[in-house]
Design an enzyme around this catalytic site. Structure first.
Site, PDB file in Angstrom:
ATOM      1  N   GLU A 187      10.726   2.418   4.903  1.00 25.88           N
ATOM      2  CA  GLU A 187      10.823   1.602   6.118  1.00 25.88           C
ATOM      3  C   GLU A 187      11.735   2.196   7.183  1.00 25.88           C
ATOM      4  OE1 GLU A 187      11.830  -2.246   4.544  1.00 25.88           O
ATOM      5  OE2 GLU A 187       9.880  -2.478   3.586  1.00 25.88           O
ATOM      6  N   GLU A 240       1.947  -1.371  -0.939  1.00 23.04           N
ATOM      7  CA  GLU A 240       2.549  -2.670  -1.301  1.00 23.04           C
ATOM      8  C   GLU A 240       1.672  -3.839  -0.849  1.00 23.04           C
ATOM      9  OE1 GLU A 240       6.672  -2.973  -0.105  1.00 23.04           O
ATOM     10  OE2 GLU A 240       7.094  -0.892  -0.612  1.00 23.04           O
TER      11      GLU A 240
END
Ligand code: G3I
Length: 374
Positions: free
Chosen positions: A161, A274
């Site tokens: 991220e 994810e």
């Protein structure tokens, strides 16, 4: 577990024939139709995020579901700094080693998640980190952790991220200890260290908030970051598109296709790392919510599978009792009925197969058919 639940999970793991009465899918009793077998037919490995606790404390049928449907396992937390580094000078590999044993016992492979993140770190890290020691602390960690598992993992999320535009930092970078001490170059440092310690493990930069209609700015920031990393010869090999989706938001197929094509043009592989779906803004019966979620899984996979050429498809919420239930105080996961339950799972919390499982299976199967015809 009651007999119906056992039957459902067995159906999932032994072939879906027993589901025939639940949903009209084309089923063949003679061939095992699990997510992993359907996906293998089109060159994709399916994966799932689990914690050691969930594997140990759930009924055996949950373990059967996991091992029967997935070939990759991502530790939900066990390889994060917060789990591995109780103190600055200690490493605790007990839980991640357990997961590695689990995967090898079940013919699965473990993904590395993750080596460097601007959140999810142990409290001591921010307390000790300075501009002068940050690079050494980061590279020591990566050398130790990556070195320990060298040759044993499927892939590493080396940086997690990196982009989060809401921090309003130049370049759209996620603010946190690594950015503050090392600047965006922390990403270069992390990838070089990972490549040195385990040169053959696929190195992934894992991004979020690039999938949906509202994410144009993040996609742009992400592409700029990737271009500049590659220009500097940073050894990034793949982009992980997390795919935590909110089903009240749109998927803009054209924009997502363009983004994926730009990433591929740079020579990077794409993984879905994810995937799950947040239904906190959907009201109505559980059955209705499950159908909305299932339709969303289907729509997303129908958009992504034909263009992204992925070979890894990883789900983050195998079952309804998931990480989202810990997030109910944050507006994104709050429900207007005040309940704190989300229904992202492929199975529900009693281990019943859900519409989502069937939608995912159907999307993968259709993708396989198209690939055969192409
Ligand atoms: O288990 C305890 C529970 O006993 C306690 O009552 C509760 C109180 O807050 O906390 C529970 O633990 C939480 C755990 O999730 C449960 O799954 C931790 O506080 C919480 O920090 C932990 O969050 C994890 C989060 O990453 C932060 O590390 C989530 O499990 C995990 O699913 C989530 O995963 C991230 C990926 O790493 C990166 N991408 C986004 C994804 C979802 O947020």
């Amino acid at each position: 577990m009651d007999r119906r639940a056992l039957l459902s999970v067995t159906a999932a793991t032994m072939g879906l024939a027993a589901l025939d009465c639940i949903a009209p899918m084309r089923l063949r009793a003679d061939s095992p139709r699990t997510l992993k077998s359907l996906a293998a037919a089109c060159g994709i490995k399916t994966g799932v995020a689990c914690s050691k606790t969930s594997l140990e404390q759930s009924p055996a049928a949950f373990v059967d579901f996991v091992t029967g449907n997935f070939t990759l396992l991502t530790p939900e937390g066990e390889l994060k700094w917060s789990a591995l580094r109780p103190t600055q000078h200690e490493y605790d590999f007990a839980k991640s080693d357990w997961l590695l044993d689990f995967t090898s016992q079940h013919g699965m492979a473990l993904r590395g998640h993750n080596l460097c993140w601007n959140t999810g770190n142990p409290p001591w890290l921010e307390a000790v980190l300075t501009q002068s020691n940050a690079e050494k602390i980061l590279t020591d960690h990566i050398a130790t952790v990556t070195g320990r598992y060298a040759g044993k993992l499927d892939s590493w999320d080396v940086v997690n991220e990196p982009i989060a535009i809401w921090f309003n930092k130049p370049g759209g970078y996620y603010d946190g200890p690594w950015l503050r001490t090392l600047g965006p170059e922390y990403i270069d440092i992390a990838f070089h260290a990972a490549a040195a310690a385990d040169p053959h493990c696929l190195r992934v930069i894992n991004v979020h908030h690039v999938e949906q209609g509202r994410d144009a700015e993040t996609r742009n920031a992400c592409l700029k970051m990737l271009e500049s990393l590659l220009k500097r010869n940073v050894p990034v090999q793949a982009l992980g598109i997390e795919s935590h989706l909110d089903c009240d938001l749109t998927i803009d197929q054209g924009e997502l296709d363009k983004f994926i094509a730009s990433v591929q043009k740079m020579g990077l592989q794409i993984l879905i790392t994810e995937l799950d779906i947040n239904d906190s803004k959907v009201n109505g019966s559980d059955q209705h919510r499950d159908q909305v979620v299932a339709d969303y899984y289907r729509r997303y996979l129908d958009v992504v599978l034909p263009v992204a050429n992925i070979d890894r498809l990883i789900f983050w919420a195998p079952m309804d009792r998931s990480w989202m239930d810990y997030m109910c105080n944050a507006p994104r996961w709050q429900r207007s009925d005040g309940k704190c339950n989300h229904r992202p799972g492929l199975i529900d919390s009693s281990l019943q197969i859900k519409q989502s499982y069937q939608a995912v299976a159907a999307a993968i199967e259709q993708h396989g058919r198209h690939r055969l015809q192409a």
